[in-house]
Scaffold this motif. Structure first.
Motif, PDB file in Angstrom:
ATOM      1  N   GLU A   1       7.809 -10.214  -3.513  1.00  0.00           N
ATOM      2  CA  GLU A   1       8.304 -10.949  -2.117  1.00  0.00           C
ATOM      3  C   GLU A   1       9.634 -10.253  -1.924  1.00  0.00           C
ATOM      4  O   GLU A   1      10.481 -10.969  -1.206  1.00  0.00           O
ATOM      5  N   TYR A   2       9.976  -9.022  -2.229  1.00  0.00           N
ATOM      6  CA  TYR A   2      11.282  -8.429  -1.744  1.00  0.00           C
ATOM      7  C   TYR A   2      12.447  -9.071  -2.021  1.00  0.00           C
ATOM      8  O   TYR A   2      13.368  -9.241  -1.663  1.00  0.00           O
ATOM      9  N   SER A   3      12.332  -9.564  -3.573  1.00  0.00           N
ATOM     10  CA  SER A   3      13.409 -10.535  -4.023  1.00  0.00           C
ATOM     11  C   SER A   3      14.348  -9.724  -4.799  1.00  0.00           C
ATOM     12  O   SER A   3      15.333 -10.184  -5.153  1.00  0.00           O
ATOM     13  N   THR A   4      14.487  -8.305  -4.851  1.00  0.00           N
ATOM     14  CA  THR A   4      15.301  -7.482  -5.825  1.00  0.00           C
ATOM     15  C   THR A   4      16.609  -7.555  -4.893  1.00  0.00           C
ATOM     16  O   THR A   4      16.777  -7.283  -3.560  1.00  0.00           O
ATOM     17  N   GLU A   5      17.623  -7.732  -5.569  1.00  0.00           N
ATOM     18  CA  GLU A   5      19.258  -7.631  -5.048  1.00  0.00           C
ATOM     19  C   GLU A   5      19.468  -6.449  -4.706  1.00  0.00           C
ATOM     20  O   GLU A   5      19.010  -5.187  -4.982  1.00  0.00           O
TER      21      GLU A   5
ATOM     22  N   THR B   1      10.066   2.589 -10.164  1.00  0.00           N
ATOM     23  CA  THR B   1       9.641   1.318 -10.750  1.00  0.00           C
ATOM     24  C   THR B   1       9.643   0.146  -9.785  1.00  0.00           C
ATOM     25  O   THR B   1       8.852  -0.725  -9.512  1.00  0.00           O
ATOM     26  N   VAL B   2      11.038  -0.009  -9.587  1.00  0.00           N
ATOM     27  CA  VAL B   2      11.548  -1.017  -8.231  1.00  0.00           C
ATOM     28  C   VAL B   2      10.817  -1.101  -7.333  1.00  0.00           C
ATOM     29  O   VAL B   2      10.360  -2.127  -6.678  1.00  0.00           O
ATOM     30  N   ASN B   3      10.442   0.027  -6.736  1.00  0.00           N
ATOM     31  CA  ASN B   3      10.142   0.336  -5.402  1.00  0.00           C
ATOM     32  C   ASN B   3       8.559  -0.149  -5.272  1.00  0.00           C
ATOM     33  O   ASN B   3       8.045  -0.570  -4.349  1.00  0.00           O
ATOM     34  N   ILE B   4       7.864  -0.139  -6.453  1.00  0.00           N
ATOM     35  CA  ILE B   4       6.529  -0.505  -6.550  1.00  0.00           C
ATOM     36  C   ILE B   4       6.444  -1.875  -6.912  1.00  0.00           C
ATOM     37  O   ILE B   4       5.681  -2.889  -6.044  1.00  0.00           O
ATOM     38  N   VAL B   5       7.546  -2.521  -7.556  1.00  0.00           N
ATOM     39  CA  VAL B   5       7.361  -3.931  -8.042  1.00  0.00           C
ATOM     40  C   VAL B   5       7.857  -4.824  -6.723  1.00  0.00           C
ATOM     41  O   VAL B   5       7.329  -5.999  -6.306  1.00  0.00           O
TER      42      VAL B   5
ATOM     43  N   SER C   1       4.675   6.143  -4.139  1.00  0.00           N
ATOM     44  CA  SER C   1       5.352   6.305  -5.436  1.00  0.00           C
ATOM     45  C   SER C   1       4.325   7.054  -6.405  1.00  0.00           C
ATOM     46  O   SER C   1       4.840   8.161  -7.113  1.00  0.00           O
ATOM     47  N   LEU C   2       2.974   6.931  -6.365  1.00  0.00           N
ATOM     48  CA  LEU C   2       2.176   7.821  -7.042  1.00  0.00           C
ATOM     49  C   LEU C   2       2.224   9.286  -6.821  1.00  0.00           C
ATOM     50  O   LEU C   2       2.299  10.151  -7.497  1.00  0.00           O
ATOM     51  N   VAL C   3       2.150   9.509  -5.352  1.00  0.00           N
ATOM     52  CA  VAL C   3       2.251  11.147  -5.003  1.00  0.00           C
ATOM     53  C   VAL C   3       3.389  11.719  -5.026  1.00  0.00           C
ATOM     54  O   VAL C   3       3.733  12.709  -5.768  1.00  0.00           O
ATOM     55  N   ALA C   4       4.659  11.064  -5.124  1.00  0.00           N
ATOM     56  CA  ALA C   4       5.817  11.320  -4.882  1.00  0.00           C
ATOM     57  C   ALA C   4       6.674  11.569  -6.473  1.00  0.00           C
ATOM     58  O   ALA C   4       7.437  12.392  -6.794  1.00  0.00           O
ATOM     59  N   PHE C   5       6.238  10.542  -7.394  1.00  0.00           N
ATOM     60  CA  PHE C   5       6.775  10.485  -8.594  1.00  0.00           C
ATOM     61  C   PHE C   5       5.686  10.295  -9.762  1.00  0.00           C
ATOM     62  O   PHE C   5       5.732  11.454 -10.566  1.00  0.00           O
TER      63      PHE C   5
ATOM     64  N   VAL D   1       1.017  -1.338   0.159  1.00  0.00           N
ATOM     65  CA  VAL D   1       0.044   0.082   0.275  1.00  0.00           C
ATOM     66  C   VAL D   1       0.835   1.318   0.056  1.00  0.00           C
ATOM     67  O   VAL D   1       0.467   2.267  -0.729  1.00  0.00           O
ATOM     68  N   TYR D   2       1.763   1.421   0.931  1.00  0.00           N
ATOM     69  CA  TYR D   2       2.769   2.549   0.954  1.00  0.00           C
ATOM     70  C   TYR D   2       3.498   2.620  -0.438  1.00  0.00           C
ATOM     71  O   TYR D   2       3.531   3.707  -1.004  1.00  0.00           O
ATOM     72  N   ALA D   3       3.914   1.604  -0.801  1.00  0.00           N
ATOM     73  CA  ALA D   3       4.913   1.701  -2.264  1.00  0.00           C
ATOM     74  C   ALA D   3       3.992   2.124  -3.350  1.00  0.00           C
ATOM     75  O   ALA D   3       4.554   3.196  -4.025  1.00  0.00           O
TER      76      ALA D   3
END
Length: 323
Positions: free
Chosen positions: A259-263, A250-254, A180-184, A174-176
């Motif tokens: 499941e927070y798998s981004t390196e 983009t990564v912040n939303i995805v 991201s919508l408001v800030a970017f 929800v926060y992501a």
């Protein structure tokens, strides 16, 4: 003798820190020059440059307060400053980056009225309205950063435990999306629409001046050329900002949805791309704007201390050009 693996790691870390330090110095010094130039020279004091000044303050604070601690975290791989300061650092990071894009939205809004509605420009961009917009550029980012992060609302329903020696900015779905919508993304849409309208208005007005008499045509052409150049410069600055920050947001939303798998390396690269943008704006001003370029040179060479250099001097032309 071949270099050991540990020596290679240390050398790589030292090289990385050296480049990051250069980026920090460029960010602070470059944006401080923008602040000095606009504050000192009266010719640079305009509604548009009021937003540029406030933007430079935000970028300068990124270099002073955010980037040094992020550099240590990136190079060392650990966080040595405690969980409370981790929250504060993350809040400051989000606030200043959001403030930057809000200022660029206001610059696009300002240019829209200057080019598309010049007759009402002085009314819409009065000192009180400019001050109100700048206040919004700082207040809204503060509300969406410090409040949720310091109260742990940004990690509601996130069950991942973060070690005390790490400072990882995890956010709920929800926060992501909302942040991201408001800030970017919403400000980005506003800016793209504004500059598209500016582009269409400039093309339309260039056709209209064809039928005017020569004197009026010349004055109108000069005005359009000046406004068009300013819009082009600020449009390039906006475009650079979007290109450098788009990967991070983009990564912040995805990331929460995978499941927070981004390196961690990917996060660091995208985050520092955004930071580097804060150091680019002053160079863009100097490259595209002759007045800013002259002001920068005067401060760097300490010529502002020489007799005959006053805040009210003309920056548009050199003495040779005047003669």
């Amino acid at each position: 003798m071949c270099m050991t693996k540990i020596e290679k790691i240390h050398r790589k870390g030292f090289t990385t820190m050296r480049y990051l330090r250069i980026g920090i110095v460029c960010t602070v010094v470059g944006n401080f020059l923008v602040v000095l130039s606009i504050s000192y020279f009266k010719q640079l004091q305009s509604p548009t440059n009021s937003f540029v000044l406030s933007l430079a303050v935000a970028d300068c604070l990124v270099g002073l307060l955010v980037m040094p601690f992020s550099m240590i975290r990136t190079v060392e791989g650990c966080w040595y400053f405690g969980s409370l300061f981790c929250k504060f650092h993350s809040s400051l990071d989000v606030m200043l980056c959001t403030a930057s894009i809000f200022h660029l939205s206001c610059i696009a809004f300002d240019r829209y009225y200057a080019v598309c509605n010049p007759l009402v420009y002085s009314l819409k961009m009065s000192n009180s309205n400019v001050a109100m917009l700048i206040a919004i550029c700082w207040t809204v980012p503060m509300l969406i950063s410090f409040g949720p992060i310091m109260l742990d609302l940004h990690i509601a329903n996130v069950d991942i435990l973060i070690p005390s020696d790490l400072c990882v900015f995890l956010v709920s779905r929800v926060y992501a999306v909302m942040a991201s919508l408001v800030a970017f993304y919403l400000p980005m849409a506003v800016m793209l629409v504004a500059y598209w309208k500016i582009y269409k208005a400039a093309k339309r007005q260039s056709k209209q001046i064809m039928g005017k008499d020569s004197s009026k045509k010349k004055r109108h052409r000069n005005t359009m050329k000046r406004e068009g150049k300013a819009a082009k410069t600020l449009g390039i600055i906006m475009g650079v900002f979007l290109i450098f920050w788009m990967p991070f947001f983009t990564v912040n939303i995805v990331d929460p949805f995978i499941e927070y798998s981004t390196e961690v390396v990917v996060w660091d690269v995208f985050l520092w791309l955004g930071y580097i943008n804060s150091s680019l704006n002053p160079f863009l001003y100097g490259f595209f704007n002759h007045c800013f370029r002259r002001a920068f040179i005067m401060f760097i060479s300490c010529r502002v201390c020489l007799p005959g250099i006053s805040p009210g001097m003309e920056l548009s032309h050199s003495k040779k050009e005047k003669n």
